[in-house]
Design an enzyme around this catalytic site. Structure first.
Site, PDB file in Angstrom:
ATOM      1  N   ASN A   8       2.543   2.313 -10.936  1.00 16.20           N
ATOM      2  CA  ASN A   8       1.218   2.430 -11.548  1.00 16.20           C
ATOM      3  C   ASN A   8       0.137   2.828 -10.550  1.00 16.20           C
ATOM      4  O   ASN A   8      -0.843   3.478 -10.938  1.00 16.20           O
ATOM      5  CB  ASN A   8       0.837   1.098 -12.199  1.00 16.20           C
ATOM      6  CG  ASN A   8      -0.613   1.053 -12.606  1.00 16.20           C
ATOM      7  OD1 ASN A   8      -1.025   1.682 -13.570  1.00 16.20           O
ATOM      8  ND2 ASN A   8      -1.423   0.321 -11.847  1.00 16.20           N
ATOM      9  N   TYR A  39      -6.711  15.440  -9.178  1.00 20.94           N
ATOM     10  CA  TYR A  39      -6.025  14.371  -9.912  1.00 20.94           C
ATOM     11  C   TYR A  39      -5.071  14.958 -10.945  1.00 20.94           C
ATOM     12  O   TYR A  39      -3.895  14.575 -11.016  1.00 20.94           O
ATOM     13  CB  TYR A  39      -7.063  13.478 -10.594  1.00 20.94           C
ATOM     14  CG  TYR A  39      -6.465  12.406 -11.472  1.00 20.94           C
ATOM     15  CD1 TYR A  39      -5.890  11.262 -10.903  1.00 20.94           C
ATOM     16  CD2 TYR A  39      -6.477  12.517 -12.863  1.00 20.94           C
ATOM     17  CE1 TYR A  39      -5.346  10.266 -11.702  1.00 20.94           C
ATOM     18  CE2 TYR A  39      -5.931  11.529 -13.668  1.00 20.94           C
ATOM     19  CZ  TYR A  39      -5.366  10.412 -13.087  1.00 20.94           C
ATOM     20  OH  TYR A  39      -4.820   9.429 -13.880  1.00 20.94           O
ATOM     21  N   ASP A  66       0.870  -1.162   0.000  1.00 16.58           N
ATOM     22  CA  ASP A  66       0.000   0.000   0.000  1.00 16.58           C
ATOM     23  C   ASP A  66       0.911   1.217   0.000  1.00 16.58           C
ATOM     24  O   ASP A  66       1.589   1.493   0.995  1.00 16.58           O
ATOM     25  CB  ASP A  66      -0.888  -0.011   1.246  1.00 16.58           C
ATOM     26  CG  ASP A  66      -1.803   1.197   1.339  1.00 16.58           C
ATOM     27  OD1 ASP A  66      -1.716   2.093   0.464  1.00 16.58           O
ATOM     28  OD2 ASP A  66      -2.593   1.258   2.300  1.00 16.58           O
ATOM     29  N   LYS A  79      -0.908  14.721 -10.979  1.00 17.15           N
ATOM     30  CA  LYS A  79      -0.173  14.063 -12.059  1.00 17.15           C
ATOM     31  C   LYS A  79       0.831  15.027 -12.705  1.00 17.15           C
ATOM     32  O   LYS A  79       1.897  14.590 -13.171  1.00 17.15           O
ATOM     33  CB  LYS A  79      -1.140  13.511 -13.107  1.00 17.15           C
ATOM     34  CG  LYS A  79      -1.924  12.291 -12.623  1.00 17.15           C
ATOM     35  CD  LYS A  79      -1.019  11.096 -12.302  1.00 17.15           C
ATOM     36  CE  LYS A  79      -1.809   9.830 -12.031  1.00 17.15           C
ATOM     37  NZ  LYS A  79      -0.966   8.650 -11.788  1.00 17.15           N
ATOM     38  N   SER A  98      -0.710  11.041 -16.647  1.00 18.18           N
ATOM     39  CA  SER A  98      -2.006  11.260 -17.305  1.00 18.18           C
ATOM     40  C   SER A  98      -1.842  12.236 -18.461  1.00 18.18           C
ATOM     41  O   SER A  98      -1.034  13.171 -18.385  1.00 18.18           O
ATOM     42  CB  SER A  98      -3.011  11.823 -16.301  1.00 18.18           C
ATOM     43  OG  SER A  98      -4.167  12.315 -16.950  1.00 18.18           O
ATOM     44  N   THR A 111     -11.081   2.822 -17.650  1.00 18.18           N
ATOM     45  CA  THR A 111     -10.818   2.139 -16.387  1.00 18.18           C
ATOM     46  C   THR A 111     -11.780   2.683 -15.335  1.00 18.18           C
ATOM     47  O   THR A 111     -12.513   3.634 -15.577  1.00 18.18           O
ATOM     48  CB  THR A 111      -9.370   2.360 -15.920  1.00 18.18           C
ATOM     49  OG1 THR A 111      -9.210   3.733 -15.527  1.00 18.18           O
ATOM     50  CG2 THR A 111      -8.388   2.040 -17.030  1.00 18.18           C
TER      51      THR A 111
END
Length: 272
Positions: free
Chosen positions: A94, A188, A67, A192, A149, A223
């Site tokens: 990843n 997010y 984790d 990234k 991303s 996804t």
């Protein structure tokens, strides 16, 4: 010690991570593919599904509980890989997460969403890489991949020449509060972009050690990351996640070595 290339993929039990496992498992090369997951049962299930889909391979699969939001978990996973293999040839960072949708639904505060995104996507990834760097340096051909991303490009925030960029960069009408929009991804996206800088720092840090470092921008793929479900994303134009796995396999196998130190897409270098 095995003569196979040892590849560790975090967050490998689902999504793009699982697609990388599948792509490497189908390769003509021989790998020990370590399926990193927060849950060993989820990793076991992922491996079972891969073996059911592909009945033969030159590679082997194993699980690793890790984790990346926990320093203790990262350290324990390092000790396990060190004891098992004594080296690591490829680390694919990843594991990632998006919390914007939860915040837009009132399930998390904005602060918690931002802090959680950075903790997983940047801080946890950095700690993971720092812990495993000594094992990478024991490889004769070490590679370090960060999964970023397509939305992380600063330059492309000024572009509107594709439907995706037009939607992503559209400005709302005047007034307050602003609508959350169909795809709220501000924490997010910001994290990234931060991850891209982290990749550049690791490129500099490991340059003299011969480690090939990349940030992988796999494209808009269907996804479950955004919390909206794969089917909803497909309706928005998302592609098959298997393409992301095949792309990362190509990077592992040296087909994009001319672009090390960059953010790369399947057919181009992503603008900064």
């Amino acid at each position: 010690m095995s003569d196979k290339q040892i590849v560790l993929i975090t967050g490998a039990n689902t999504g793009i991570g699982l697609e990388v496992v599948k792509a490497l498992y189908q390769s003509n090369a021989s790998y020990e593919i370590i399926v990193g997951s927060r849950s060993l049962s989820n990793a076991d299930n992922a491996i079972a599904s891969v073996k059911q889909e592909f009945t033969s391979s030159r590679s082997t699969l194993s699980t690793l509980q890790v984790d990346i939001a926990s320093d203790d978990s990262i350290h324990a996973s390092f000790t396990e890989v060190q004891n098992r293999h004594g080296k690591l040839d490829v680390l694919i960072n990843n594991a990632g997460a998006s919390f914007d949708y939860a915040a837009s639904q009132g399930k998390m505060s904005v602060r918690d969403a931002f802090n959680s995104a950075w903790d997983v996507n940047v801080t946890g990834t950095h700690v993971m890489t720092s812990e495993f760097a000594p094992l990478l340096l024991k490889s004769s051909n070490p590679r370090l991949l960060f999964v970023t991303s397509g939305t992380s490009s600063l330059q492309e925030t000024e572009q509107f020449d594709t439907p995706q960029l037009a939607r992503l960069n559209a400005s709302p009408e005047a007034g307050w509060p602003k609508p959350s929009g169909m795809t709220p991804i501000v924490s997010y996206r910001s994290s990234k972009t931060g991850l891209n800088m982290l990749m550049r720092e690791w490129t500099k840090t490991l340059k003299s050690d011969g480690v090939k470092v990349f940030a992988i921008s796999p494209g808009f793929l269907a996804t479950g990351l955004a919390g909206m479900g794969a089917e909803h994303l497909k309706k928005m134009g998302a592609g098959d996640p298997s393409k992301g796995g095949e792309f990362m396999r190509d990077v592992v196998e040296g087909k994009r070595d001319q672009d090390q130190g960059k953010v790369i897409r399947p057919t181009m270098v992503q603008p900064w």
